[in-house]
Design a protein around this motif. Structure first.
Motif, PDB file in Angstrom:
ATOM      1  N   LYS A   1       0.833  -1.209   0.000  1.00  0.00           N
ATOM      2  CA  LYS A   1       0.000   0.000   0.000  1.00  0.00           C
ATOM      3  C   LYS A   1       0.865   1.256   0.000  1.00  0.00           C
ATOM      4  CE  LYS A   1      -3.818  -2.198   2.416  1.00  0.00           C
ATOM      5  NZ  LYS A   1      -4.552  -2.304   3.673  1.00  0.00           N
ATOM      6  N   LEU A   2       1.944   1.242   0.790  1.00  0.00           N
ATOM      7  CA  LEU A   2       2.845   2.391   0.831  1.00  0.00           C
ATOM      8  C   LEU A   2       3.557   2.586  -0.506  1.00  0.00           C
ATOM      9  CD1 LEU A   2       4.292   1.827   4.393  1.00  0.00           C
ATOM     10  CD2 LEU A   2       2.868   3.762   3.662  1.00  0.00           C
ATOM     11  N   LEU A   3       3.951   1.500  -1.139  1.00  0.00           N
ATOM     12  CA  LEU A   3       4.582   1.585  -2.453  1.00  0.00           C
ATOM     13  C   LEU A   3       3.618   2.171  -3.478  1.00  0.00           C
ATOM     14  CD1 LEU A   3       7.067   1.010  -4.192  1.00  0.00           C
ATOM     15  CD2 LEU A   3       6.142  -1.293  -4.575  1.00  0.00           C
ATOM     16  N   GLU A   4       2.366   1.774  -3.420  1.00  0.00           N
ATOM     17  CA  GLU A   4       1.358   2.314  -4.334  1.00  0.00           C
ATOM     18  C   GLU A   4       1.210   3.831  -4.134  1.00  0.00           C
ATOM     19  OE1 GLU A   4      -3.444   2.046  -4.971  1.00  0.00           O
ATOM     20  OE2 GLU A   4      -2.394   0.265  -4.268  1.00  0.00           O
ATOM     21  N   ILE A   5       1.187   4.267  -2.887  1.00  0.00           N
ATOM     22  CA  ILE A   5       1.103   5.708  -2.602  1.00  0.00           C
ATOM     23  C   ILE A   5       2.345   6.414  -3.130  1.00  0.00           C
ATOM     24  CG2 ILE A   5       1.119   7.422  -0.741  1.00  0.00           C
ATOM     25  CD1 ILE A   5      -0.661   5.409   0.855  1.00  0.00           C
ATOM     26  N   TRP A   6       3.527   5.848  -2.873  1.00  0.00           N
ATOM     27  CA  TRP A   6       4.786   6.425  -3.338  1.00  0.00           C
ATOM     28  C   TRP A   6       4.782   6.588  -4.854  1.00  0.00           C
ATOM     29  CZ3 TRP A   6       8.997   8.705  -1.422  1.00  0.00           C
ATOM     30  CH2 TRP A   6      10.134   8.779  -2.225  1.00  0.00           C
ATOM     31  N   ASN A   7       4.275   5.573  -5.559  1.00  0.00           N
ATOM     32  CA  ASN A   7       4.284   5.596  -7.022  1.00  0.00           C
ATOM     33  C   ASN A   7       3.191   6.464  -7.625  1.00  0.00           C
ATOM     34  OD1 ASN A   7       6.538   3.959  -7.380  1.00  0.00           O
ATOM     35  ND2 ASN A   7       5.327   2.095  -7.161  1.00  0.00           N
ATOM     36  N   SER A   8       2.151   6.769  -6.869  1.00  0.00           N
ATOM     37  CA  SER A   8       1.014   7.471  -7.468  1.00  0.00           C
ATOM     38  C   SER A   8       0.776   8.888  -6.944  1.00  0.00           C
ATOM     39  CB  SER A   8      -0.263   6.640  -7.277  1.00  0.00           C
ATOM     40  OG  SER A   8      -0.574   6.533  -5.899  1.00  0.00           O
ATOM     41  N   LYS A   9       1.397   9.255  -5.838  1.00  0.00           N
ATOM     42  CA  LYS A   9       1.138  10.571  -5.248  1.00  0.00           C
ATOM     43  C   LYS A   9       2.444  11.347  -5.092  1.00  0.00           C
ATOM     44  CE  LYS A   9      -3.054   9.194  -2.968  1.00  0.00           C
ATOM     45  NZ  LYS A   9      -4.143  10.102  -3.137  1.00  0.00           N
ATOM     46  N   ASP A  10       2.754  12.142  -6.123  1.00  0.00           N
ATOM     47  CA  ASP A  10       3.993  12.925  -6.114  1.00  0.00           C
ATOM     48  C   ASP A  10       4.098  13.830  -4.897  1.00  0.00           C
ATOM     49  OD1 ASP A  10       4.740  11.804  -8.509  1.00  0.00           O
ATOM     50  OD2 ASP A  10       4.115  13.525  -9.720  1.00  0.00           O
ATOM     51  N   LYS A  11       2.985  14.322  -4.410  1.00  0.00           N
ATOM     52  CA  LYS A  11       3.044  15.294  -3.316  1.00  0.00           C
ATOM     53  C   LYS A  11       3.688  14.722  -2.061  1.00  0.00           C
ATOM     54  CE  LYS A  11      -1.613  14.755  -1.409  1.00  0.00           C
ATOM     55  NZ  LYS A  11      -2.850  15.489  -1.170  1.00  0.00           N
ATOM     56  N   PHE A  12       3.706  13.398  -1.915  1.00  0.00           N
ATOM     57  CA  PHE A  12       4.365  12.785  -0.770  1.00  0.00           C
ATOM     58  C   PHE A  12       5.843  12.489  -1.038  1.00  0.00           C
ATOM     59  CE2 PHE A  12      -0.053  11.215   0.287  1.00  0.00           C
ATOM     60  CZ  PHE A  12      -0.244  12.165   1.278  1.00  0.00           C
ATOM     61  N   ARG A  13       6.272  12.553  -2.317  1.00  0.00           N
ATOM     62  CA  ARG A  13       7.664  12.269  -2.669  1.00  0.00           C
ATOM     63  C   ARG A  13       8.520  13.520  -2.734  1.00  0.00           C
ATOM     64  NH1 ARG A  13       5.943   8.858  -6.951  1.00  0.00           N
ATOM     65  NH2 ARG A  13       6.645  10.437  -8.385  1.00  0.00           N
ATOM     66  N   ILE A  14       7.928  14.642  -3.099  1.00  0.00           N
ATOM     67  CA  ILE A  14       8.686  15.888  -3.236  1.00  0.00           C
ATOM     68  C   ILE A  14       8.844  16.493  -1.849  1.00  0.00           C
ATOM     69  CG2 ILE A  14       8.741  18.147  -4.309  1.00  0.00           C
ATOM     70  CD1 ILE A  14       6.935  16.909  -6.533  1.00  0.00           C
ATOM     71  N   MET A  15      10.088  16.467  -1.372  1.00  0.00           N
ATOM     72  CA  MET A  15      10.350  16.826   0.022  1.00  0.00           C
ATOM     73  C   MET A  15      11.007  18.199   0.146  1.00  0.00           C
ATOM     74  SD  MET A  15       9.132  14.165   1.417  1.00  0.00           S
ATOM     75  CE  MET A  15       9.680  14.053   3.091  1.00  0.00           C
TER      76      MET A  15
END
Length: 64
Positions: free
Chosen positions: A45-59
Motif C-alpha cells: 500500500k505504501l509503495l502504491e502511494i509512493w508511485n502514485s502521489k507525487d506530493k508525498f515524494r517531493i520533500m
C-alpha cells in the motif's frame, strides 16, 4: 517523553501551504501515518502511494 523524533524533511506542499491544510488533507496524512506504523505489513500500500502521489515524494527540509 523526550524520545520524540524531529523530522527536518516533510512534503514540500505542506511547507508551501504554511501548514494550512484542509480536513481532507489531514485525514489523508493520518491514513498514511497509520500505514507507516507497520511499514512491513503495509509495504504494498505504501509503495502504491509512493508511485502514485507525487506530493508525498517531493520533500522540503533542512535549510529550505
Amino acid at each position: 517523553m523526550n524520545n520524540e523524533i524531529t523530522f527536518l524533511h516533510l512534503p514540500k506542499y505542506i511547507v508551501d501551504r504554511k501548514f494550512n491544510l484542509s480536513e481532507e488533507e489531514y485525514a489523508e496524512l493520518d491514513k498514511l501515518a497509520k500505514l507507516m506504523l507497520d511499514s512491513d505489513k503495509n509495504f504494498d500500500k505504501l509503495l502504491e502511494i509512493w508511485n502514485s502521489k507525487d506530493k508525498f515524494r517531493i520533500m522540503s527540509g533542512g535549510n529550505e
